[in-house]
Design an enzyme around this catalytic site. Structure first.
Site, PDB file in Angstrom:
ATOM      1  NE  ARG A  47       0.719   1.528   4.305  1.00 42.33           N
ATOM      2  CZ  ARG A  47       1.998   1.819   4.298  1.00 42.33           C
ATOM      3  NH1 ARG A  47       2.616   2.060   3.169  1.00 42.33           N
ATOM      4  NH2 ARG A  47       2.702   1.853   5.428  1.00 42.33           N
ATOM      5  CG  ASN A  78      13.349  -4.494  10.048  1.00 42.14           C
ATOM      6  OD1 ASN A  78      12.341  -4.330  10.737  1.00 42.14           O
ATOM      7  ND2 ASN A  78      13.728  -5.680   9.606  1.00 42.14           N
ATOM      8  CE  LYS A  79       6.152  -1.097  10.906  1.00 45.81           C
ATOM      9  NZ  LYS A  79       4.925  -0.398  10.507  1.00 45.81           N
ATOM     10  CG  ASP A 109       0.819  -0.751   7.196  1.00 45.48           C
ATOM     11  OD1 ASP A 109       0.462   0.367   6.767  1.00 45.48           O
ATOM     12  OD2 ASP A 109       1.898  -0.955   7.774  1.00 45.48           O
ATOM     13  CB  SER A 123       2.607  -2.069   3.816  1.00 44.26           C
ATOM     14  OG  SER A 123       1.975  -2.793   4.837  1.00 44.26           O
ATOM     15  CG  ASP A 133      -1.867   3.724  11.883  1.00 41.74           C
ATOM     16  OD1 ASP A 133      -0.916   4.395  12.345  1.00 41.74           O
ATOM     17  OD2 ASP A 133      -1.711   2.589  11.379  1.00 41.74           O
TER      18      ASP A 133
END
Length: 468
Positions: free
Chosen positions: A53, A245-246, A202, A157, A62
């Site tokens: 997305r 890379n979160k 996501d 995502s 969010d």
């Protein structure tokens, strides 16, 4: 394609006839099926597709309870699946840089790591999520093979698409009935096994997306509204090539905690039982204030300078160990300073921009695209300056967009990944060529880049489906 529904329930992800698939997707499914059969000795029983997305506006809000404005893209995760009689989960990836993985389905667990997170952990999140949601004592043995076209760590995502694909496959294999909204919410919860405190955008767009429209997605409860984009709206995605890379960093969770701290400090200032409030959106509902009024509250109550952990504890009247227990996640308890003022101000202003963006889309008019572009520019500036989640390469792309694009902004968590630009349709190729010449040609590995997969125009795509 002929559509039929199997086992998943009313308003469930569609089950489509594999024999009706044509074009590039047919070729990818064929290649994945051949890889699967070579790897496991038998053909797959079914396939799953989960799209990536792009979030057009509404970043990092969010998980604060606010609406977002994403659309699905053509890039996706494809998964070939076969059930077995053995209590085992076997994973293989058509891209050989990703290691194979196997484990017992009777001992499913997701290992939380502070360094890199293996791709198999996201699959495990989806499988484990279905097991927990369906209250299954065990899940069917599964063989899975994956092919993906979403660039990893790009802000499009890829990780959540992998969770969603695994969950949809596991649900179908175990005849667990869920609607699109239910499986999306379940996947959002399941992905937290990784350790990130995401909000659900996501997963929601992955299942609720509809070709040709963006979505205004609202939470608590999860609901989505189709929004037609104005004529001439063309979006171009440009990968900065800076990867983040979160799940392997505390940066993302730190922002979540800073918003939580802002919520609790603001609640305390209004005489509320602050420990009950964890999201800025919930506090706003309680106070019944508008976005601009909440922004004024932030400016009047919080200070711009960073808060030490000790100062926050004094403000709330608790000890540091109590703050760790009540508010902070395990991987943010070591952080010494927080910036609740900047984070809350971004959230309230960005939440307002989402509804302004929708209003412009619905009203149309000659200057609609210009207005949308300005909102995107404002969003990027806020992400850069208040939320501090941009990257110098993203800022460069947005700066190069001036003059050709109506507006541009980072998309996704940030700290790298992609930018999205709103461009006049007749100038999209010119814009893409400018980025190729003035941005990508100057990258250290320019000669080896496949630019058609790095900078491209995109259109709103469909949500997750099953192919049989």
């Amino acid at each position: 394609m002929k559509e039929r529904r199997i086992d998943m329930g009313e308003d469930s992800p569609a089950v489509l006839d594999l024999s009706k698939v044509t074009g590039a997707q047919h070729e990818r499914l064929k290649a994945l099926g051949e890889f699967f059969e070579k790897r496991y000795g038998q053909p797959p029983e079914f396939y799953v597709r989960a799209p990536g997305r792009v979030n057009l506006i509404g970043e990092h809000i969010d998980y604060c309870g606010y609406s977002v404005f994403p659309m699905a893209v053509q890039q996706d995760i494809l998964m070939a699946v076969r059930t077995t009689n053995k209590p085992s989960l076997s994973l293989a990836n058509i891209e050989r840089s990703y290691d194979d993985f196997s484990c017992s389905t009777e001992e499913l667990r997701v290992e939380k790591r502070s360094d890199s997170v293996p791709w198999s952990s996201y699959v495990l999140c989806g499988v484990l999520g279905v097991k927990e949601h369906g209250r299954l004592s065990s899940v069917a043995g599964l063989q899975m093979a994956v092919s993906g076209t979403i660039p990893p760590s790009s802000g499009l995502s890829s990780s959540s698409a992998l969770v969603c694909a695994a969950a949809l496959a596991t649900a179908h294999a175990n005849k667990v009935t869920m609607t699109k909204s239910e499986i999306a919410s379940m996947c959002a919860r399941a992905e937290r096994h990784i350790g990130t405190e995401g909000g659900g955008m996501d997963q929601a767009i992955c299942f609720l997306a509809k070709k040709g429209t963006a979505k205004l997605i609202e939470f608590s409860p999860l609901r989505a509204q189709d929004v037609r984009l104005p004529p001439g709206a063309v979006f171009v995605i440009a990968n900065s090539l800076a990867e983040k890379n979160k799940a392997a960093s505390s940066d993302f969770n730190c922002r979540v905690m800073e918003c939580r701290l802002a919520t609790q400090l603001l609640a305390k200032s209004r005489g509320l039982e602050w420990s009950k409030y964890r999201r800025l959106g919930d506090l706003q509902k309680e106070l019944r204030l508008q976005f601009d009024e909440m922004a004024r509250l932030v400016r009047s109550v919080l200070h711009e300078e960073p808060y030490s952990k000790k100062e926050i504890c004094v403000e709330l009247g608790i000890t540091e160990s109590q703050l760790d227990e009540i508010t902070l996640s395990p991987n943010t308890r070591h952080i010494a300073e927080f910036r609740p003022y900047q984070r809350a101000l971004h959230v309230f202003q960005e939440a307002g921009r989402v509804f302004a963006f929708r209003a412009v889309c619905e009203a149309g008019g000659e200057d609609a695209l210009s207005q949308m572009g300005q909102l995107m520019n404002d969003s990027h500036a806020s992400c850069r300056d208040l939320y501090q989640c941009s990257h110098e390469l993203l800022d460069t792309i947005c700066r190069l967009s001036e003059g050709l694009a109506y507006g541009a902004r980072l998309t996704g968590a940030g700290w790298g990944g992609c930018a999205v630009a709103l461009v006049p349709g007749e100038r999209a190729d010119e814009y893409i060529n400018k980025l190729k010449a003035e941005f990508y040609a100057r990258r250290p590995n320019a000669e080896s880049l496949n630019l058609d997969t790095i900078v491209f125009r995109t259109e709103p795509g469909d949500g997750a489906v099953i192919f049989i």
